[in-house]
Write an enzyme that holds these catalytic residues in place. Structure first.
Site, PDB file in Angstrom:
ATOM      1  N   MET A  26      13.325  -0.288   9.326  1.00 13.01           N
ATOM      2  CA  MET A  26      13.235   1.163   9.463  1.00 13.01           C
ATOM      3  C   MET A  26      12.968   1.805   8.108  1.00 13.01           C
ATOM      4  O   MET A  26      13.664   2.704   7.669  1.00 13.01           O
ATOM      5  CB  MET A  26      14.504   1.732  10.099  1.00 13.01           C
ATOM      6  CG  MET A  26      14.299   3.136  10.679  1.00 13.01           C
ATOM      7  SD  MET A  26      15.773   3.769  11.472  1.00 13.01           S
ATOM      8  CE  MET A  26      15.234   5.470  11.764  1.00 13.01           C
ATOM      9  N   VAL A  29       7.300   3.064   7.558  1.00 13.67           N
ATOM     10  CA  VAL A  29       6.504   2.820   8.761  1.00 13.67           C
ATOM     11  C   VAL A  29       7.397   2.771   9.993  1.00 13.67           C
ATOM     12  O   VAL A  29       7.100   3.396  11.019  1.00 13.67           O
ATOM     13  CB  VAL A  29       5.702   1.505   8.621  1.00 13.67           C
ATOM     14  CG1 VAL A  29       4.949   1.201   9.912  1.00 13.67           C
ATOM     15  CG2 VAL A  29       4.729   1.603   7.450  1.00 13.67           C
ATOM     16  N   GLY A  30       8.496   2.024   9.924  1.00 15.08           N
ATOM     17  CA  GLY A  30       9.386   1.928  11.068  1.00 15.08           C
ATOM     18  C   GLY A  30       9.920   3.280  11.512  1.00 15.08           C
ATOM     19  O   GLY A  30      10.015   3.558  12.720  1.00 15.08           O
ATOM     20  N   LYS A 119       0.676  -7.889   6.712  1.00 16.45           N
ATOM     21  CA  LYS A 119      -0.563  -8.568   6.310  1.00 16.45           C
ATOM     22  C   LYS A 119      -0.298  -9.912   5.635  1.00 16.45           C
ATOM     23  O   LYS A 119      -1.001 -10.886   5.863  1.00 16.45           O
ATOM     24  CB  LYS A 119      -1.386  -7.667   5.386  1.00 16.45           C
ATOM     25  CG  LYS A 119      -0.729  -7.366   4.042  1.00 16.45           C
ATOM     26  CD  LYS A 119      -1.445  -6.306   3.255  1.00 16.45           C
ATOM     27  CE  LYS A 119      -1.071  -4.928   3.686  1.00 16.45           C
ATOM     28  NZ  LYS A 119       0.325  -4.528   3.477  1.00 16.45           N
ATOM     29  N   GLU A 143      -3.083  -5.080  14.283  1.00  9.92           N
ATOM     30  CA  GLU A 143      -4.087  -4.121  13.806  1.00  9.92           C
ATOM     31  C   GLU A 143      -3.689  -3.483  12.488  1.00  9.92           C
ATOM     32  O   GLU A 143      -4.514  -3.306  11.588  1.00  9.92           O
ATOM     33  CB  GLU A 143      -4.295  -3.027  14.863  1.00  9.92           C
ATOM     34  CG  GLU A 143      -5.332  -1.973  14.480  1.00  9.92           C
ATOM     35  CD  GLU A 143      -6.735  -2.542  14.385  1.00  9.92           C
ATOM     36  OE1 GLU A 143      -7.276  -2.586  13.256  1.00  9.92           O
ATOM     37  OE2 GLU A 143      -7.280  -2.940  15.414  1.00  9.92           O
ATOM     38  N   LYS A 219      -5.745  -9.266   3.309  1.00  5.96           N
ATOM     39  CA  LYS A 219      -6.596  -8.607   4.295  1.00  5.96           C
ATOM     40  C   LYS A 219      -7.946  -9.323   4.419  1.00  5.96           C
ATOM     41  O   LYS A 219      -8.497  -9.436   5.521  1.00  5.96           O
ATOM     42  CB  LYS A 219      -6.791  -7.140   3.905  1.00  5.96           C
ATOM     43  CG  LYS A 219      -5.482  -6.345   3.912  1.00  5.96           C
ATOM     44  CD  LYS A 219      -5.630  -4.980   3.282  1.00  5.96           C
ATOM     45  CE  LYS A 219      -4.301  -4.253   3.244  1.00  5.96           C
ATOM     46  NZ  LYS A 219      -4.382  -2.952   2.533  1.00  5.96           N
ATOM     47  N   GLY A 321      -0.009   4.323   4.181  1.00  3.36           N
ATOM     48  CA  GLY A 321       0.864   5.455   4.481  1.00  3.36           C
ATOM     49  C   GLY A 321       1.621   5.246   5.779  1.00  3.36           C
ATOM     50  O   GLY A 321       1.177   4.510   6.670  1.00  3.36           O
TER      51      GLY A 321
END
Length: 446
Positions: A26, A29-30, A119, A143, A219, A321
């Site tokens: 968390m 992003v979480g 990634k 994704e 990536k 972000g």
């Protein structure tokens, strides 16, 4: 990666049935994933065919305030959470490799579909994870692992599945692009541009993974694997960062009509007898000012794809972000949840081509060489002859006077040649008495 094992077909829970979701991590992003799940709950129900239900959130520190989530949902026992019967999909947004690998494998082996934004994990262990997903008949989505909200993975896995991809290249790291853009637009040196990127939050306190090219290399490994149906891992990617780029390099590029960008370049290489191989590499690259990638500024990302039938395609947008990454995670979550409700599986990875990896020394490229040489008659002719003996032709040669009148600045741009031959000529030049210093060597593309 192996092809999907269709013997493990998922018949689906049925329309209207809830899909239980566990979120691991968390952080930025979480937190956005959980927020958007709540804010858009009704829309997701319609898109999926049943409601998403957050069953738990695994965190490392239960004492920390977690606004926006019921404290009863928090746990520091991720392993127990992911194996619960009421959890159908696990979202991994922790980061790192070893611990997330254990959790993701445990979730897949327990029959849970997994969505990850990790990634580094995918680049290092995609084959192992894909095999576990196939064996359990569940989905593995990632994704968000490449360029956040830019739909690169979906494009390679689905949209261009009927085409042959020859090349994928572009800007896939926002931190380095911000730094190089600042150096280009303001004339700042590397250290000052990095300090500003850190102050604005574009660079981490420890920026190593970004500025040394490791993030972009992960990536590149993922894109090459998907685009060429060949297993490419992080360690297979040649990687150079931007820490050696100077303000003088930026200025020399401007004068020659180029911009310096850190590019991830993945390409199918065909030799003189028609044999194919795959190259994946990350390094600072000169591209013409007229090329669309040259105008990608600040922390934005852009990826070019060259395909046989589709031609050239460009994908541009926010590549990092919390919210953009969460957008990609939620797109995958909707897909995984829909499959849980209605049955079936998403397209899996397939490495049927098994193309060999091109040794980096055999990769065709071009060099921009900036050096200081003794300013006397015959030096230029001697240097040109040395290039010729290596089978390397010169595209342009530009000479500029220096403050020391006994020396001149010589900038050489080569035509395409093998990487190893270009490295050899640079080493040979550096050992000559007539060459005072080789200031920089940067590859060209575009």
């Amino acid at each position: 990666m192996t092809a999907n094992n269709q013997s493990s077909f998922n018949p689906g829970k049925g329309t209207g049935e809830p899909v239980g979701v566990a979120v691991l991590g968390m952080g930025t992003v979480g937190t956005d994933v959980i927020r958007l799940m709540s804010e858009n709950a009704e829309h997701f129900t319609h898109r999926i065919g049943g409601p998403l239900e957050l069953k738990g959130v695994a965190v490392s520190d239960l004492s920390k305030e977690r606004p926006g989530v019921d404290r009863d949902l928090l746990t520091d026992d991720a392993r127990s959470l992911i194996t619960r019967d009421d959890v159908d999909v696990v979202v991994e947004v922790i980061g790192g490799i070893d611990y997330p690998r254990e959790l993701v494998l445990a979730a897949l082996n327990a029959g849970k579909s997994v969505v990850t934004a990790n990634k580094a994990l995918v680049a290092a262990h995609a084959d192992e994870l894909a095999e576990a997903a196939d064996a359990a008949g569940v989905d593995l989505y990632f994704e968000a692992a490449v360029a956040a909200a830019i739909p690169v993975v979906g494009m390679l896995r689905r949209s261009l599945a009927g085409d042959q991809i020859n090349r994928i290249f572009g800007i896939v790291n926002g931190t380095t692009n911000y730094i190089l853009d600042a150096m280009t637009s303001t004339g700042a040196d590397y250290d000052d541009a990095l300090a500003e990127a850190t102050r604005l939050g574009y660079a981490e306190a420890d920026p190593t993974a970004d500025v040394e090219g490791h993030d972009a290399a992960s990536k590149a490994a993922i894109m090459a694997s998907l685009g060429f149906h060949t297993r490419v891992k992080f360690d297979d990617v040649h990687c150079e960062g931007i820490t050696q780029i100077t303000a003088d390099d930026i200025e020399a590029a401007k004068k020659a009509g180029y911009v310096i960008k850190l590019l991830a370049i993945c390409e199918r290489i065909t030799d003189s007898v028609g044999d194919e191989s795959v190259s994946a590499r990350v390094h600072p690259t000169l591209i013409p000012e007229a090329h669309p990638l040259a105008s990608v500024n600040e922390s934005y990302n852009a990826i070019y794809v060259d395909a046989e039938a589709a031609g050239s395609l460009m994908f541009y947008g926010n590549g990092a972000g919390g919210a953009p990454t969460a957008s990609a995670v939620l797109g995958d979550l909707v897909g995984a949840a829909r499959n849980k409700v209605h049955g079936g599986r998403a397209p899996g990875e397939n490495t049927y081509a098994e193309l060999p990896l091109t040794p980096f020394g055999d990769v065709p490229t071009r060099y921009h060489i900036d050096m200081s040489v003794v300013d006397r008659a015959g030096v230029l002719a001697d240097l040109s002859a040395r290039f010729s003996r290596k089978g390397i032709s010169l595209r342009t040669v530009r000479q500029e006077e220096q403050e020391r009148h006994s020396h001149a600045r010589l900038i050489v741009v080569t035509h395409q040649a093998r990487e190893s031959d270009l490295q050899d000529i640079v080493k040979e030049l550096s050992e000559l008495d007539d060459v005072q210093e080789i200031t920089s060597v940067i590859r060209l593309d575009g």
